[in-house]
Write an enzyme that holds these catalytic residues in place. Sequence first.
Site, PDB file in Angstrom:
ATOM      1  N   ARG A   1       0.049 -29.496  -6.266  1.00  0.00           N
ATOM      2  CA  ARG A   1      -0.506 -30.067  -7.501  1.00  0.00           C
ATOM      3  C   ARG A   1      -1.934 -30.591  -7.322  1.00  0.00           C
ATOM      4  NH1 ARG A   1       4.588 -29.637  -6.320  1.00  0.00           N
ATOM      5  NH2 ARG A   1       5.158 -31.839  -6.335  1.00  0.00           N
TER       6      ARG A   1
ATOM      7  N   THR B   1       3.392 -12.270   3.161  1.00  0.00           N
ATOM      8  CA  THR B   1       2.606 -12.796   2.061  1.00  0.00           C
ATOM      9  C   THR B   1       3.161 -14.167   1.672  1.00  0.00           C
ATOM     10  OG1 THR B   1       1.646 -12.246  -0.095  1.00  0.00           O
ATOM     11  CG2 THR B   1       3.964 -11.672   0.248  1.00  0.00           C
TER      12      THR B   1
ATOM     13  N   SER C   1       0.825  -1.220   0.000  1.00  0.00           N
ATOM     14  CA  SER C   1       0.000   0.000   0.000  1.00  0.00           C
ATOM     15  C   SER C   1       0.854   1.262   0.000  1.00  0.00           C
ATOM     16  CB  SER C   1      -0.959   0.008   1.202  1.00  0.00           C
ATOM     17  OG  SER C   1      -1.829  -1.092   1.151  1.00  0.00           O
TER      18      SER C   1
ATOM     19  N   GLY D   1       1.547   3.043  -2.684  1.00  0.00           N
ATOM     20  CA  GLY D   1       1.123   3.971  -3.726  1.00  0.00           C
ATOM     21  C   GLY D   1       1.552   3.512  -5.101  1.00  0.00           C
TER      22      GLY D   1
ATOM     23  N   GLN E   1       2.093  -5.805  -3.508  1.00  0.00           N
ATOM     24  CA  GLN E   1       2.509  -5.818  -2.104  1.00  0.00           C
ATOM     25  C   GLN E   1       3.860  -5.130  -1.904  1.00  0.00           C
ATOM     26  OE1 GLN E   1       1.462 -10.139  -1.599  1.00  0.00           O
ATOM     27  NE2 GLN E   1       0.118  -9.291  -0.051  1.00  0.00           N
TER      28      GLN E   1
END
Length: 373
Positions: free
Chosen positions: A162, A213, A20, A22, A198
């Site tokens: 998988r 993440t 976040s 920008g 991200q």
Amino acid sequence: MTSFFAKGKISFVLGGQFGSEGKGAACAWLAAEAYRTGLTPDIVTTNAGVQSGHTSVHNGRKRVLFHLPTAAVVLNDIAAHQGVLAPTPIVYLNAGSIIDPSVLRQELDDTGFPLRRLFVHPNAAVITDECKDAEMRMDSAQTKIASTRKGVGEALSRKVLRSGLIARDHAWLRQFVRRIDLNDRLAKGAAVLAEVPQGFSLSLNSPFYPHTTSRDCTVGQALSDAGVHPHFYGNTMLVLRTYPIRVGNIKIDNGTGLDPDEKEIGYSGGAYPGQRELTWEELGQTPEITTVTKRVRRVFEFSKQQVREAMAATRPTHVFLAFCDYLKTEDQQQLLFKTIYQAAQAVGIDEGLQWAFGYGPSTDDVKPWWVTP
């Protein structure tokens, strides 16, 4: 000023903090500048998932995009607004993409982006309802780390095992499936932009694990997901914000009816040493709401260590500093610029580094870049 794009090169836009920063505004401004100067990217690729929304404003029109890359959509808007036959870049959702088909379909409807110019890697992961349900459970790992809980991590983990759904096997996505050899396109002179979602500090292998993440947020990861050889590496724009944020913690009604926010069941993670968590009241700003989760964002002091590590890992050629309007005085702006510049010096990338400063969400709020002496 030199062009960010070059024929036969792939350039990158990525965040240097907790996301976040920008990046949507930066990509929209790059697109507008590219159109103005006449050197636009031929292909815009991304490894985005639905957990990361990029916001931009151009010509008074606000966009919030999750799957379609901002630069391509803005360039398409500009061409339509000008009423001329201008080339719209090909969009390639590469192998690292994690797609929610319903979100992508809505974006295509909202933007009017030409379907014939959208291509999806056959192995891109697909988010199913089962993926979303798994992450929304109160006892899920995603809840405990206060993730966006949009099914992204679950879809990716199923792909690794998988056992997940991929684009080539999805009835609606199949129409866009085409494996594009970006190395071949680059060798033939194409200019390519990669929009990376991200932020660096959210990388899977960062010190903040498990509050991260599902992969690394680096140029190397982006090259791998796009299937591009490092020979074709061009420029990198590192996007920073004046006060970094993290996604808000997850809180629920504690059952007493007295304080509905008292019980915290998900914590989004810590910060760098000495990086104090602030309040929006201290900044004199209206609390920001995360695009994806709609939670109030956590906000922190700027960290020189964080930026130095991001610069060392990404070695940017350009820096875009967003949310400059949050700085109240000229002295604050000069001090922060000096801090970032010293981080660049420490890494040895200060010579020729180019800068742009964003004072709002619109492309009109950006002061053009300049080269530091």
